[in-house]
Enzyme design. Sequence first.
Site, mmCIF file in Angstrom:
data_model
loop_
_atom_site.group_PDB
_atom_site.id
_atom_site.type_symbol
_atom_site.label_atom_id
_atom_site.label_comp_id
_atom_site.label_asym_id
_atom_site.label_seq_id
_atom_site.Cartn_x
_atom_site.Cartn_y
_atom_site.Cartn_z
ATOM 1 N N ILE A 1 31.800 39.668 42.066
ATOM 2 C CA ILE A 1 31.909 40.012 43.516
ATOM 3 C C ILE A 1 32.845 41.197 43.597
ATOM 4 O O ILE A 1 34.214 40.851 43.628
ATOM 5 C CB ILE A 1 32.127 38.984 44.464
ATOM 6 C CG1 ILE A 1 31.093 37.918 43.947
ATOM 7 C CG2 ILE A 1 32.208 39.171 45.670
ATOM 8 C CD1 ILE A 1 31.149 36.491 44.794
ATOM 9 N N ARG A 2 32.430 42.361 44.042
ATOM 10 C CA ARG A 2 33.384 43.614 44.246
ATOM 11 C C ARG A 2 34.543 43.508 43.063
ATOM 12 O O ARG A 2 35.954 43.506 43.313
ATOM 13 C CB ARG A 2 34.103 43.327 45.821
ATOM 14 C CG ARG A 2 33.234 43.863 46.565
ATOM 15 C CD ARG A 2 33.637 43.416 48.260
ATOM 16 N NE ARG A 2 35.133 44.010 48.255
ATOM 17 C CZ ARG A 2 35.406 45.368 48.799
ATOM 18 N NH1 ARG A 2 34.409 46.071 49.330
ATOM 19 N NH2 ARG A 2 36.564 45.954 48.636
ATOM 20 N N HIS B 1 33.828 34.881 38.529
ATOM 21 C CA HIS B 1 34.344 33.696 39.338
ATOM 22 C C HIS B 1 33.714 32.380 38.473
ATOM 23 O O HIS B 1 32.614 32.070 38.967
ATOM 24 C CB HIS B 1 33.926 33.827 40.550
ATOM 25 C CG HIS B 1 34.534 34.809 41.473
ATOM 26 N ND1 HIS B 1 35.595 34.638 42.042
ATOM 27 C CD2 HIS B 1 34.009 36.201 41.817
ATOM 28 C CE1 HIS B 1 36.088 35.893 42.635
ATOM 29 N NE2 HIS B 1 35.241 36.842 42.550
ATOM 30 N N ARG C 1 40.314 48.155 40.447
ATOM 31 C CA ARG C 1 39.875 47.439 41.704
ATOM 32 C C ARG C 1 38.387 47.745 41.887
ATOM 33 O O ARG C 1 38.155 48.947 41.773
ATOM 34 C CB ARG C 1 40.488 47.439 42.862
ATOM 35 C CG ARG C 1 41.854 46.757 42.789
ATOM 36 C CD ARG C 1 42.792 46.647 44.063
ATOM 37 N NE ARG C 1 42.079 46.080 45.171
ATOM 38 C CZ ARG C 1 42.248 46.076 46.291
ATOM 39 N NH1 ARG C 1 43.048 46.891 46.724
ATOM 40 N NH2 ARG C 1 41.361 45.623 47.202
ATOM 41 N N GLY D 1 39.909 36.209 45.911
ATOM 42 C CA GLY D 1 40.308 36.428 47.122
ATOM 43 C C GLY D 1 40.516 38.028 47.382
ATOM 44 O O GLY D 1 39.956 38.700 46.793
ATOM 45 N N GLU D 2 41.475 38.270 48.403
ATOM 46 C CA GLU D 2 41.665 39.744 48.764
ATOM 47 C C GLU D 2 43.400 39.948 48.187
ATOM 48 O O GLU D 2 44.163 39.122 48.534
ATOM 49 C CB GLU D 2 41.807 40.157 49.744
ATOM 50 C CG GLU D 2 40.511 40.808 50.364
ATOM 51 C CD GLU D 2 39.876 41.670 49.391
ATOM 52 O OE1 GLU D 2 38.751 41.572 49.023
ATOM 53 O OE2 GLU D 2 40.726 42.772 48.879
ATOM 54 N N SER D 3 43.208 40.802 46.795
ATOM 55 C CA SER D 3 44.623 40.975 45.949
ATOM 56 C C SER D 3 45.651 41.414 46.741
ATOM 57 O O SER D 3 46.687 41.205 46.698
ATOM 58 C CB SER D 3 44.139 41.729 44.647
ATOM 59 O OG SER D 3 43.773 43.188 45.316
ATOM 60 N N GLU E 1 34.711 29.650 38.925
ATOM 61 C CA GLU E 1 34.586 28.570 39.928
ATOM 62 C C GLU E 1 33.412 28.509 40.874
ATOM 63 O O GLU E 1 33.278 27.358 41.687
ATOM 64 C CB GLU E 1 36.001 28.802 40.644
ATOM 65 C CG GLU E 1 35.868 29.755 42.031
ATOM 66 C CD GLU E 1 36.256 31.197 41.105
ATOM 67 O OE1 GLU E 1 36.150 31.261 40.123
ATOM 68 O OE2 GLU E 1 36.584 32.101 42.068
ATOM 69 N N CYS F 1 39.405 37.191 39.257
ATOM 70 C CA CYS F 1 39.120 38.354 40.218
ATOM 71 C C CYS F 1 40.527 39.142 40.841
ATOM 72 O O CYS F 1 41.237 39.675 40.120
ATOM 73 C CB CYS F 1 37.990 38.043 41.000
ATOM 74 S SG CYS F 1 37.324 39.372 42.090
#
Lengths: 190, 294
Positions: free
Chosen positions: A130-131, A166, A101, A42-44, A168, A74
């Site tokens: 992903i990023r 990821h 990051r 998600g967004e940390s 998942e 992530c």
Amino acid sequence: MLALQGAFREHRLVLERMGIKSREVKKAEHLEGIDGLIIPGGESTTIGKLLVDFGIREPLLRLIEKGLPLFGTCAGMIVMAKEIVGSRQPRLGVMDIVVRRNAFGRQVDSFETDLEVKGIEGGPVRAVFIRAPYIEAAGEGVEILAEFAGKAVMARQENCLATAFHPELTSDNRIHQLFIQMVEDYLRKK
Amino acid sequence: MIDKGTWTVKKGLAEMLKGGVIMDVTTPEQAKIAEEAGAVAVMALEKVPADIRAAGGVARMADPEIILRIMDAVTIPVMAKCRIGHFVEAQILEAIGVDYIDESEVLTPADDQHHVNKHAFKVPFVCGARNLGEALRRIAEGAAMIRTKGEPGTGDVIEAVRHMRQMNKEIRRLQSLREEELMAAAKEMGAPYELVLEVARTGKLPVVNFAAGGIATPADAALLMQLGADGIFVGSGIFKSGDPMKRARAIVAATTHYNDPHVLAEVSRDLGEPMVGINISTLELVERMQERGW
């Protein structure tokens, strides 16, 4: 499953496939009675902030201290890191690692690849970055389990497991199996 | 061997944004406020939809300089809008490295028949939709994320609600049909047959579906989340309000705790003035941005 923001449903679907029960943790009281916790992608910055705002951080730290198994992917890995390069964002800081990051670049540089993971048999796993972050430095107690292009992207320290990618988002359960093994060991000791 | 710009990677970023709020910003300072408030991404614009509506004329892609300054200011993903069908604006946005492109009805369309072929890009796209047929056409063109159109720049949530309900209603209807009836349904909706089959089988869109267009309060955000949105876009609702930081934080909290009225009550307190808003029923048909898109 820490369900403040991000791809928590995907992790729950993997566990469901494996016959493991899970529930969503959005407040401190939801921590009661869990045997392990996954922090999703998600967004940390968002996840870290909501951990603090809703009073989950302190009680969760006490549980981790007592051995609760923790698995972060992530953003989850970033939230678990002691040090985040160039950032003072809120975090748990339970793993002795320095993470960078968006270390492989922006979204146009996001990629997938085959990755060999220490302790996982049956060939490489498909890893979706992903990023994604990577681990720039790790303390003595940290075991690096996978590297990509010379950068550490998966690590374990006692009851904490973290991946920069990821698992998942694929149909491969093996990395989750590794975490479930940690949960089983914890329950046996408890 | 590494593969960049794959479907998994494009769709994957949208999965990571779920349960979060994406905020429209026009300056690096606003972007920082959004990040600090817990936004999962920002949409870099020259004007928010309410101002685009007020200014009239032709609305185009933002100046790349503005977008680049916003990209420098924050660590969260930065999205930017191109006009419907304007694949060169999309090429420019990809070249400067934005993380997501919104092929958006908020800007003046550049093509009255075709949308961008989004498969041709490494950067993922999000597109607006009012119903399932429109959503599936956009996905077939390569959109890796869908959002309701709502009616941008109004602060009136009714259209976002209508579009979210419409999409979910049509999905439920497909699930109730017999297989031989699905071709006729595909024809009726103007949607690709293969995607109609997939939706009938899985009971959900093949990609993430956010709510957008007219969301102005924490309660609006929670309403759309309870109606099945995967996350929230807030356009003019934050930086056209009296206390943007406080409102932004409240909408973030409401999007996570959308099912908890006690939290919603707490975060809705003392937020200051909301954006003024335009009642949708006072808009002429030609003034409605949602009518753009084919």
